[in-house]
Design an enzyme around this catalytic site. Structure first.
Site, PDB file in Angstrom:
ATOM      1  N   HIS A 180      -0.050  12.720   0.754  1.00 13.32           N
ATOM      2  CA  HIS A 180      -1.225  12.187   1.475  1.00 13.32           C
ATOM      3  C   HIS A 180      -1.514  13.066   2.703  1.00 13.32           C
ATOM      4  O   HIS A 180      -1.437  12.626   3.850  1.00 13.32           O
ATOM      5  CB  HIS A 180      -0.917  10.750   1.898  1.00 13.32           C
ATOM      6  CG  HIS A 180      -2.091   9.925   2.302  1.00 13.32           C
ATOM      7  ND1 HIS A 180      -3.100  10.394   3.106  1.00 13.32           N
ATOM      8  CD2 HIS A 180      -2.409   8.634   2.018  1.00 13.32           C
ATOM      9  CE1 HIS A 180      -3.989   9.443   3.313  1.00 13.32           C
ATOM     10  NE2 HIS A 180      -3.593   8.362   2.646  1.00 13.32           N
TER      11      HIS A 180
ATOM     12  N   GLN B  85       0.816  -1.204   0.000  1.00 10.97           N
ATOM     13  CA  GLN B  85       0.000   0.000   0.000  1.00 10.97           C
ATOM     14  C   GLN B  85       0.857   1.264   0.000  1.00 10.97           C
ATOM     15  O   GLN B  85       1.731   1.442   0.838  1.00 10.97           O
ATOM     16  CB  GLN B  85      -0.900  -0.012   1.246  1.00 10.97           C
ATOM     17  CG  GLN B  85      -1.786   1.209   1.407  1.00 10.97           C
ATOM     18  CD  GLN B  85      -3.103   1.084   0.679  1.00 10.97           C
ATOM     19  OE1 GLN B  85      -3.323   0.145  -0.067  1.00 10.97           O
ATOM     20  NE2 GLN B  85      -3.997   2.022   0.905  1.00 10.97           N
TER      21      GLN B  85
ATOM     22  N   GLU C  14      -5.582  15.235  -0.883  1.00  8.24           N
ATOM     23  CA  GLU C  14      -4.250  14.851  -1.326  1.00  8.24           C
ATOM     24  C   GLU C  14      -3.996  15.244  -2.776  1.00  8.24           C
ATOM     25  O   GLU C  14      -4.711  14.794  -3.673  1.00  8.24           O
ATOM     26  CB  GLU C  14      -4.089  13.332  -1.178  1.00  8.24           C
ATOM     27  CG  GLU C  14      -4.565  12.802   0.169  1.00  8.24           C
ATOM     28  CD  GLU C  14      -4.715  11.289   0.193  1.00  8.24           C
ATOM     29  OE1 GLU C  14      -3.990  10.608  -0.554  1.00  8.24           O
ATOM     30  OE2 GLU C  14      -5.564  10.782   0.953  1.00  8.24           O
TER      31      GLU C  14
END
Length: 328
Positions: free
Chosen positions: A178, A95, A285
């Site tokens: 992010h 991820q 983001e």
């Protein structure tokens, strides 16, 4: 947490910077930036990760979970993780890729870097692939990151990624800053909204990445959200009337924008996230996801994010973000 500080200075070929290198949680190295008016930022070398951004009133503007673990190889929950070379699960890597799980180094002699000469509070970091990285993503690269505080307390992140493959092969990647913003209460639909993404197409990660078009005048939040907005404007605003403040995101080279909040059920399922902390954070983001960036050997990509805050406008019971979005 150790708070020993070692004053440090760095110089580049374009200008000089000043920062403090000190120890953070679990003895991890971090860089402290301060501007003359009192705003500040903290950047951990682990992950090249901005964990704090405070205005000149020492008010924290980023969300960092109280349960964040500063224990490699786990990523730090909150602040501004860097997703590279893969966003989310859109590929074969873990991820969000590996940049947020690696130790970066301070780059005291970066290549020429066009920058505002008024910005003295900045630091240059660099990441090159480790042997383990090359095993899972067989490409050579240089990732240079500059984190800077502007004279008005604005936070600026500039990423430069260069393909240094010697085998002549190009590579492609996706990317995101992010960013976790600190907000008063995400559930207050009359107080909290995001402007600049209305009428745009988005991919809904909660609906198997199906494509939809955003309806309504602004984004408000009543449940979990995980959307990738496509071909977004260069400016997005997060209005928080309770705080009487608006975040303004300005971005370049980053056409997409992700909006994420886990809400209550997923919050409780995350070990490094407080059960009720979803109320006080929102991720918006700046990203390049739908169309991966492809670099040939020797080519470089640049993606820039600038964050600032302005007072919220309020008129006749309605927030007026157009003054922000249409402003300079």
């Amino acid at each position: 947490m150790s708070s020993e500080k070692t004053p440090s200075s760095a110089s580049s070929s374009s200008s000089s910077s000043s920062y403090e290198l000190c120890k953070g949680f679990n003895g991890l190295d971090k860089v402290l930036l301060r501007d003359a008016r009192g705003s500040s930022a903290e950047v951990y070398l682990y992950g090249g990760h901005v964990t704090s951004w405070k205005n000149d009133h020492a008010e924290e503007l980023l969300f960092l979970s109280s349960k964040a673990t500063f224990k490699p190889p786990k990523a730090i929950r909150g602040g501004i993780p860097i997703c590279f070379p893969q966003f989310g699960s859109l590929g074969t890597l873990d991820q969000h890729g590996f940049a947020r799980n690696q130790f970066w180094t301070i780059d005291d002699c970066p290549p020429p870097f066009p920058t505002n000469t008024l910005n003295k509070a900045f630091v240059d970091l660099i990441l090159k692939p480790s042997e383990d990285d090359i095993k899972i993503w067989p490409h050579s690269f240089e990732f240079r990151l500059r984190v800077a505080l502007g004279p008005g307390g604005d936070l600026m992140l500039t990423s430069r990624i260069r393909n240094t493959n010697i085998d002549g092969k190009p590579f492609s990647f996706t990317f995101a800053y992010h960013t976790y913003f600190s907000v008063s209460d995400i559930r207050q639909v009359l107080e909290m909204r995001v402007e600049g993404l209305e009428t745009l197409d988005y991919l809904d990660n909660l609906q198997k990445k199906d494509r939809f078009t955003e309806q309504g005048d602004a984004l408000t939040f009543e449940s979990e959200v995980d959307k990738i907005y496509l071909s977004t404007p260069t400016k997005i605003a997060i209005l928080d009337h309770e705080k009487k403040s608006t975040f303004v995101l300005r971005k370049d080279g980053l056409p997409d924008a992700v909006v994420w909040n886990p809400w209550d059920k997923k919050a409780k399922a995350m070990s490094d996230f407080g059960d009720d902390e979803y109320k006080h954070m929102l991720c918006v983001e700046a990203a390049a996801i739908e169309k991966p960036i492809t670099l040939k050997p020797g080519e470089e990509w640049k993606g820039r994010l600038e964050l600032s805050t302005v007072p919220s406008s309020y008129c006749s019971g309605q927030l007026d973000p157009q003054k922000v979005l249409q402003g300079s």
